[in-house]
Every structure is written in structure tokens, then in C-alpha cells.
Design a protein around this motif. Structure first.
Motif, PDB file in Angstrom:
ATOM      1  N   LEU A   1      47.660  49.966  39.428  1.00 11.14           N
ATOM      2  CA  LEU A   1      47.541  50.478  40.794  1.00 11.14           C
ATOM      3  C   LEU A   1      46.401  51.492  40.891  1.00 11.14           C
ATOM      4  O   LEU A   1      45.605  51.455  41.832  1.00 11.14           O
ATOM      5  CB  LEU A   1      48.858  51.077  41.270  1.00 11.14           C
ATOM      6  CG  LEU A   1      48.904  51.484  42.734  1.00 11.14           C
ATOM      7  CD1 LEU A   1      48.571  50.300  43.644  1.00 11.14           C
ATOM      8  CD2 LEU A   1      50.277  52.038  43.085  1.00 11.14           C
ATOM      9  N   ALA A   2      46.304  52.375  39.915  1.00 11.00           N
ATOM     10  CA  ALA A   2      45.205  53.344  39.909  1.00 11.00           C
ATOM     11  C   ALA A   2      43.869  52.623  39.783  1.00 11.00           C
ATOM     12  O   ALA A   2      42.886  52.991  40.441  1.00 11.00           O
ATOM     13  CB  ALA A   2      45.382  54.339  38.769  1.00 11.00           C
ATOM     14  N   PHE A   3      43.822  51.592  38.950  1.00 12.59           N
ATOM     15  CA  PHE A   3      42.586  50.820  38.802  1.00 12.59           C
ATOM     16  C   PHE A   3      42.193  50.219  40.142  1.00 12.59           C
ATOM     17  O   PHE A   3      41.042  50.316  40.559  1.00 12.59           O
ATOM     18  CB  PHE A   3      42.769  49.719  37.751  1.00 12.59           C
ATOM     19  CG  PHE A   3      41.562  48.847  37.603  1.00 12.59           C
ATOM     20  CD1 PHE A   3      40.524  49.213  36.765  1.00 12.59           C
ATOM     21  CD2 PHE A   3      41.445  47.666  38.322  1.00 12.59           C
ATOM     22  CE1 PHE A   3      39.397  48.420  36.637  1.00 12.59           C
ATOM     23  CE2 PHE A   3      40.327  46.864  38.201  1.00 12.59           C
ATOM     24  CZ  PHE A   3      39.296  47.246  37.358  1.00 12.59           C
ATOM     25  N   LEU A   4      43.156  49.601  40.835  1.00 14.38           N
ATOM     26  CA  LEU A   4      42.859  48.990  42.137  1.00 14.38           C
ATOM     27  C   LEU A   4      42.394  50.029  43.148  1.00 14.38           C
ATOM     28  O   LEU A   4      41.470  49.784  43.921  1.00 14.38           O
ATOM     29  CB  LEU A   4      44.080  48.249  42.666  1.00 14.38           C
ATOM     30  CG  LEU A   4      44.434  46.949  41.958  1.00 14.38           C
ATOM     31  CD1 LEU A   4      45.751  46.397  42.492  1.00 14.38           C
ATOM     32  CD2 LEU A   4      43.326  45.934  42.118  1.00 14.38           C
ATOM     33  N   THR A   5      43.027  51.175  43.144  1.00 15.65           N
ATOM     34  CA  THR A   5      42.672  52.229  44.084  1.00 15.65           C
ATOM     35  C   THR A   5      41.245  52.722  43.848  1.00 15.65           C
ATOM     36  O   THR A   5      40.482  52.913  44.794  1.00 15.65           O
ATOM     37  CB  THR A   5      43.657  53.407  43.952  1.00 15.65           C
ATOM     38  OG1 THR A   5      44.970  52.925  44.188  1.00 15.65           O
ATOM     39  CG2 THR A   5      43.344  54.509  44.937  1.00 15.65           C
ATOM     40  N   LEU A   6      40.898  52.898  42.588  1.00 17.91           N
ATOM     41  CA  LEU A   6      39.577  53.440  42.265  1.00 17.91           C
ATOM     42  C   LEU A   6      38.475  52.389  42.267  1.00 17.91           C
ATOM     43  O   LEU A   6      37.308  52.703  42.494  1.00 17.91           O
ATOM     44  CB  LEU A   6      39.620  54.116  40.895  1.00 17.91           C
ATOM     45  CG  LEU A   6      40.519  55.343  40.797  1.00 17.91           C
ATOM     46  CD1 LEU A   6      40.656  55.795  39.348  1.00 17.91           C
ATOM     47  CD2 LEU A   6      39.981  56.463  41.667  1.00 17.91           C
ATOM     48  N   GLN A   7      38.815  51.137  42.009  1.00 16.75           N
ATOM     49  CA  GLN A   7      37.804  50.090  41.858  1.00 16.75           C
ATOM     50  C   GLN A   7      37.836  49.052  42.988  1.00 16.75           C
ATOM     51  O   GLN A   7      37.276  47.975  42.827  1.00 16.75           O
ATOM     52  CB  GLN A   7      38.019  49.360  40.520  1.00 16.75           C
ATOM     53  CG  GLN A   7      37.959  50.246  39.309  1.00 16.75           C
ATOM     54  CD  GLN A   7      36.570  50.792  39.066  1.00 16.75           C
ATOM     55  OE1 GLN A   7      35.570  50.127  39.321  1.00 16.75           O
ATOM     56  NE2 GLN A   7      36.493  52.015  38.577  1.00 16.75           N
ATOM     57  N   TRP A   8      38.475  49.367  44.099  1.00 23.87           N
ATOM     58  CA  TRP A   8      38.676  48.399  45.173  1.00 23.87           C
ATOM     59  C   TRP A   8      37.363  47.793  45.657  1.00 23.87           C
ATOM     60  O   TRP A   8      36.385  48.481  45.906  1.00 23.87           O
ATOM     61  CB  TRP A   8      39.395  49.046  46.349  1.00 23.87           C
ATOM     62  CG  TRP A   8      39.633  48.056  47.449  1.00 23.87           C
ATOM     63  CD1 TRP A   8      38.932  47.931  48.609  1.00 23.87           C
ATOM     64  CD2 TRP A   8      40.598  47.021  47.455  1.00 23.87           C
ATOM     65  NE1 TRP A   8      39.414  46.898  49.350  1.00 23.87           N
ATOM     66  CE2 TRP A   8      40.448  46.306  48.661  1.00 23.87           C
ATOM     67  CE3 TRP A   8      41.589  46.626  46.560  1.00 23.87           C
ATOM     68  CZ2 TRP A   8      41.245  45.225  48.998  1.00 23.87           C
ATOM     69  CZ3 TRP A   8      42.385  45.555  46.898  1.00 23.87           C
ATOM     70  CH2 TRP A   8      42.206  44.867  48.107  1.00 23.87           C
ATOM     71  N   ARG A   9      37.370  46.456  45.765  1.00 24.49           N
ATOM     72  CA  ARG A   9      36.255  45.705  46.330  1.00 24.49           C
ATOM     73  C   ARG A   9      36.853  44.702  47.307  1.00 24.49           C
ATOM     74  O   ARG A   9      37.771  43.976  46.954  1.00 24.49           O
ATOM     75  CB  ARG A   9      35.468  44.936  45.255  1.00 24.49           C
ATOM     76  CG  ARG A   9      34.945  45.777  44.108  1.00 24.49           C
ATOM     77  CD  ARG A   9      33.761  46.642  44.567  1.00 24.49           C
ATOM     78  NE  ARG A   9      33.190  47.398  43.473  1.00 24.49           N
ATOM     79  CZ  ARG A   9      33.556  48.619  43.111  1.00 24.49           C
ATOM     80  NH1 ARG A   9      34.537  49.227  43.719  1.00 24.49           N
ATOM     81  NH2 ARG A   9      32.944  49.247  42.130  1.00 24.49           N
ATOM     82  N   PRO A  10      36.344  44.620  48.530  1.00 25.23           N
ATOM     83  CA  PRO A  10      36.931  43.721  49.527  1.00 25.23           C
ATOM     84  C   PRO A  10      36.557  42.255  49.297  1.00 25.23           C
ATOM     85  O   PRO A  10      35.562  41.942  48.644  1.00 25.23           O
ATOM     86  CB  PRO A  10      36.346  44.233  50.842  1.00 25.23           C
ATOM     87  CG  PRO A  10      35.042  44.859  50.460  1.00 25.23           C
ATOM     88  CD  PRO A  10      35.252  45.426  49.079  1.00 25.23           C
ATOM     89  N   GLY A  11      37.370  41.382  49.851  1.00 27.98           N
ATOM     90  CA  GLY A  11      37.075  39.957  49.862  1.00 27.98           C
ATOM     91  C   GLY A  11      37.389  39.247  48.558  1.00 27.98           C
ATOM     92  O   GLY A  11      37.847  39.838  47.586  1.00 27.98           O
TER      93      GLY A  11
END
Length: 149
Positions: free
Chosen positions: A61-71
């Protein structure tokens, strides 16, 4: 990423079997080679790269929060990157399956329990460091044992 790692592991198993390093018990037949694998795994457990991979793999979850890329491309990129961290975290531990036996259920459970402890316990990094020291000692024993007897 795990599919690619699994393909490499299967190719390694076929190759090692073909040259006689993996026996009928589906484990390394040469103690010194098994010892070298333990030493390599132990050394890797103590590296900064292992700690970076573990930190990123422990908290998706922390990875997704910090590394979020759309699409779609962003999701694919995040998945590949996170998968690379997780493979990097466990690749040498998984390679130890060759030392204890790929089909040895007790060995598989022991490795799975270690991976779980390292990833979910608050002191998981220390578990990994202790496992690294233990792997180094085990590897040294396996390498030296033929010389001792």
C-alpha cells in the motif's frame, strides 16, 4: 516478475539435473555447491539491496501511494517495479530450495515461514539479518564438512 523468476528456476533445475548436480531427491547432490549457495544467500541477506527490496515489498500500500502512476501503462509499470522488489527480496531464499530439496515439503514450509516472518513481523529485518548469519554458518559448514571428516 515471479513468472520470469520461476522460468529461470525451472531452467536452472533442468540444467543442474542434466549435469548431475541435482539428484533424485530434487536437491543439490554436492555439499560444497549447496554450501556455496547458502553462503551466497547469507551474504545477500546482509546487503543494502536486500533491505531496500524488503522495505518496498513489505508494504504494498505504501509502495502504491508513493509510486502511483495512472492508467494501464502506469499500473503495468508499478506492478513490474513492485514485483521486481519482491523477487529481489526473496530470490536467494527461494534458490535455497535447491539445497534442501525442491519437493521437500518441510523445507518449503520452513522457507515460507521465514519469508512470512521477515515480511510481516515488526522486527522482520532483524529476522532476515539473523537468517543471513545462520545461512553463512551453514554454508561454511557444508563447504568445510568434507574436509573435517
Amino acid at each position: 516478475m515471479w513468472t520470469a523468476f520461476s522460468a529461470l528456476a525451472a531452467a536452472a533445475q533442468w540444467s543442474l539435473t542434466a549435469i548431475g548436480l541435482v539428484g533424485d531427491a530434487m536437491r543439490l547432490a554436492d555439499r560444497a555447491v549447496g554450501g556455496a549457495l547458502f553462503v551466497a544467500a547469507g551474504l545477500y541477506q546482509l546487503t543494502p539491496l536486500k533491505r531496500i527490496c524488503l522495505a518496498n515489498c513489505r508494504t504494498p500500500l505504501a509502495f502504491l501511494t508513493l509510486q502511483w502512476r495512472p492508467g494501464f501503462r502506469g499500473a503495468l509499470s508499478m506492478g513490474l517495479r513492485h514485483g521486481a522488489y519482491c523477487v529481489g527480496c526473496c530470490c536467494f531464499v527461494m534458490a535455497l530450495l535447491f539445497a534442501g530439496g525442491v519437493m521437500n515439503l518441510a523445507w518449503v514450509v520452513a522457507i515460507a515461514a521465514f519469508v512470512l516472518a521477515e515480511k510481516v513481523l515488526p522486527f522482520g529485518e532483524r529476522v532476515g539479518m539473523a537468517a543471513g548469519a545462520l545461512a553463512l554458518a551453514t554454508g561454511a559448514y557444508f563447504i568445510a564438512a568434507p574436509l573435517l571428516f
